[in-house]
Scaffold this active site. Structure first.
Site, short mmCIF file in Angstrom:
data_model
loop_
_atom_site.label_atom_id
_atom_site.label_comp_id
_atom_site.label_asym_id
_atom_site.label_seq_id
_atom_site.Cartn_x
_atom_site.Cartn_y
_atom_site.Cartn_z
N LYS A 101 25.42 54.62 4.33
CA LYS A 101 23.99 53.83 4.70
C LYS A 101 23.66 54.69 5.25
O LYS A 101 21.92 54.74 4.95
CB LYS A 101 24.78 52.92 5.98
CG LYS A 101 23.50 51.89 6.75
CD LYS A 101 23.41 50.91 7.43
CE LYS A 101 24.89 49.86 7.30
NZ LYS A 101 25.15 49.19 8.42
N LYS A 149 29.65 57.81 12.40
CA LYS A 149 28.67 57.07 13.24
C LYS A 149 29.30 55.83 12.94
O LYS A 149 29.21 55.52 12.08
CB LYS A 149 27.30 57.60 12.99
CG LYS A 149 26.48 56.86 13.57
CD LYS A 149 25.37 57.44 15.33
CE LYS A 149 24.88 56.60 15.96
NZ LYS A 149 25.77 55.72 16.81
N LYS A 156 34.15 53.77 12.25
CA LYS A 156 33.78 52.54 13.31
C LYS A 156 34.91 52.33 13.90
O LYS A 156 35.84 52.68 13.55
CB LYS A 156 34.02 51.96 12.19
CG LYS A 156 33.15 50.34 12.68
CD LYS A 156 31.88 50.33 12.64
CE LYS A 156 31.25 48.40 12.50
NZ LYS A 156 29.78 48.71 12.39
N SER A 177 19.37 54.38 16.26
CA SER A 177 20.48 55.33 16.56
C SER A 177 19.97 56.72 16.47
O SER A 177 20.25 57.79 17.23
CB SER A 177 21.77 54.81 16.84
OG SER A 177 22.07 53.85 16.72
N ASN A 224 20.72 39.35 17.41
CA ASN A 224 19.32 39.81 17.98
C ASN A 224 18.92 40.80 16.23
O ASN A 224 18.00 40.58 16.19
CB ASN A 224 20.05 41.62 17.88
CG ASN A 224 19.47 42.38 18.49
OD1 ASN A 224 19.14 43.03 17.51
ND2 ASN A 224 19.20 42.76 19.52
N THR A 262 17.39 47.18 13.73
CA THR A 262 17.32 46.31 12.65
C THR A 262 16.72 45.30 12.04
O THR A 262 16.70 45.24 11.14
CB THR A 262 18.88 45.70 12.62
OG1 THR A 262 19.93 46.97 13.71
CG2 THR A 262 19.87 45.64 11.85
#
Length: 411
Positions: free
Chosen positions: A90, A66, A102, A344, A216, A185
């Site tokens: 994480k 992810k 990523k 997510s 954001n 987040t």
């Protein structure tokens, strides 16, 4: 020290605390797969342009990989490797069944038209569609990409594999995106801050906050902390920094930034040098912008009592040592900003089930996950007599190591 070197250093310290076997340690560090593809598209003027697309898939011991897809002209392979690895730890810290990845494309999205961005995204998806998947690797938005980018990936991927809303997260709600994802987040940062302050007999109410970055994450964190009674005295973005010692009117500042795009020019505050923002006298400092902003040059001048790492890798290892000696408590990024990947995960679960949650359920579940993760992190701190960063790293690395051993991958 760059992001990859710093991440590797933290991993190796955690591996020593956990007394991992050297073979297992090496296998956890090496990425599962690195993908590099050429993406050629016709520009609006009829000329052809080629871009390099990439994906680093770090680990899948605990579940599908992810991580975000970024569009940026100066893509740094080391940074992408570091961020893929950080996503592995994480996800494990948050205790969600994902590994880390990523990727992105080396381009300047601001110089491309809407139709050019769509063509580029679709070509990239065509090149990697057989290497990603609902149960293999699930991309998300990152720097230079957004929910529209994810909608294009979803559509292009579905041409090859059938309708697959769970292939990406961070989608528009109309295509199966989760309610509460935009704020996730920032809301996670707020929950993390609450959990940390509670350890010291404090609450958000009445504390003085400084937030670097008003995108954001920073703006949502500011809005939610303000609602909890926190006094936000200074914020900054790419345009500059503003300060009001009595507390900024966050709803008015949000309105100003919505109209003008930046915090600069906000009349109910004084303009200050953004370079001094991190050194403002406050209780809680929240870096929510770039990596490496706290370093050996400025760490000794930080006046905050607590630092909540809403950005990825905002504190260099040298700064970590200085801040630790000063008694500053640093809540690490692999826990503090994990609210985004957690929601997510909720989006992915909803897509697989074909059953959507209301926003209250999303936010309640997020708080449960953030609170539980903090308690597990604190237990690791006690077990290994270490600071919060090593508590988070040992928690994440230990969970991935156990999954790797259970699957028989240690060789």
């Amino acid at each position: 020290m760059n992001a990859l070197a710093a991440t590797n250093r933290n991993f190796k310290r955690a591996a020593r605390l956990l007394a991992l076997d050297s073979k297992l340690e090496k296998s956890l560090l090496i990425p599962f797969r690195e993908i590099k593809v050429e993406c050629t598209i016709p520009k609006d003027d009829g000329t052809l342009a080629s871009y390099v697309g990439f994906r680093v898939q770090h680990d899948n011991a605990r579940g599908p990989m992810k991580g975000g897809i970024r569009y940026h002209p100066e893509v740094d392979p080391d940074e992408v490797n570091a961020l893929a690895q950080l996503m592995t730890w994480k996800s494990a810290v948050a205790n969600i069944p994902y590994g880390g990845a990523k990727g992105g494309i080396g381009c300047d999205p601001r110089s491309l038209s809407f139709s050019e961005l769509e063509r580029l995204t679709r070509v990239f998806t065509q090149k990697i569609h057989d290497l990603i998947g609902v149960h293999i690797d699930v991309p998300a938005p990152d720097m230079g990409t957004n929910s529209q980018t994810m909608a294009w990936i979803l559509d292009e991927y579905s041409k090859f594999h059938g309708y697959s809303p769970a292939i990406v997260t961070g989608k528009p709600v109309d295509l199966g995106g989760s309610l509460g994802r935009d704020a996730a987040t920032g809301r996670g940062v707020m929950f993390a801050t609450e959990a940390l302050l509670a350890e010291y007999g404090k609450s958000i109410s009445g504390q003085r906050f400084v937030i670097q970055g008003f995108g954001n994450v920073g703006s949502w964190a500011a809005e939610l902390i303000h609602e909890k009674g926190g006094k936000i005295i200074a914020v900054s973005d790419i345009s500059g920094a503003v300060k009001n010692s009595n507390g900024l009117d966050i709803p008015a500042l949000m309105k100003h930034t919505k109209t003008n795009g930046v915090v600069k020019g906000f009349e109910a505050a004084d303009s200050i040098d953004p370079k001094t923002l991190l050194l403002e006298d406050c209780d809680v400092l929240i870096p929510a912008a770039l990596g490496g902003v706290l370093n050996r040059e400025n760490a000794s001048e930080v006046k905050a009592k607590f630092i909540i790492e809403a950005a990825n890798h905002p504190t260099d290892p040298e700064a970590d040592e200085i801040l630790y000696k000063k008694g500053v408590v640093v809540l690490p990024d692999i826990y503090a900003n994990s609210g985004g990947v957690t929601v997510s995960y909720f989006e992915w679960v909803q897509n697989i089930q074909g059953f959507m949650w209301d926003e209250q359920k999303v936010n309640t579940e997020l708080k449960n996950y953030m609170t539980s993760a903090f308690q597990h992190l604190k237990e690791m701190c006690k077990t290994h007599d270490c600071d919060l960063r090593m508590g988070a790293f040992t928690l994440g690395v230990n969970r991935v190591a156990r999954a790797t051993l259970l699957r028989g991958w240690e060789a």
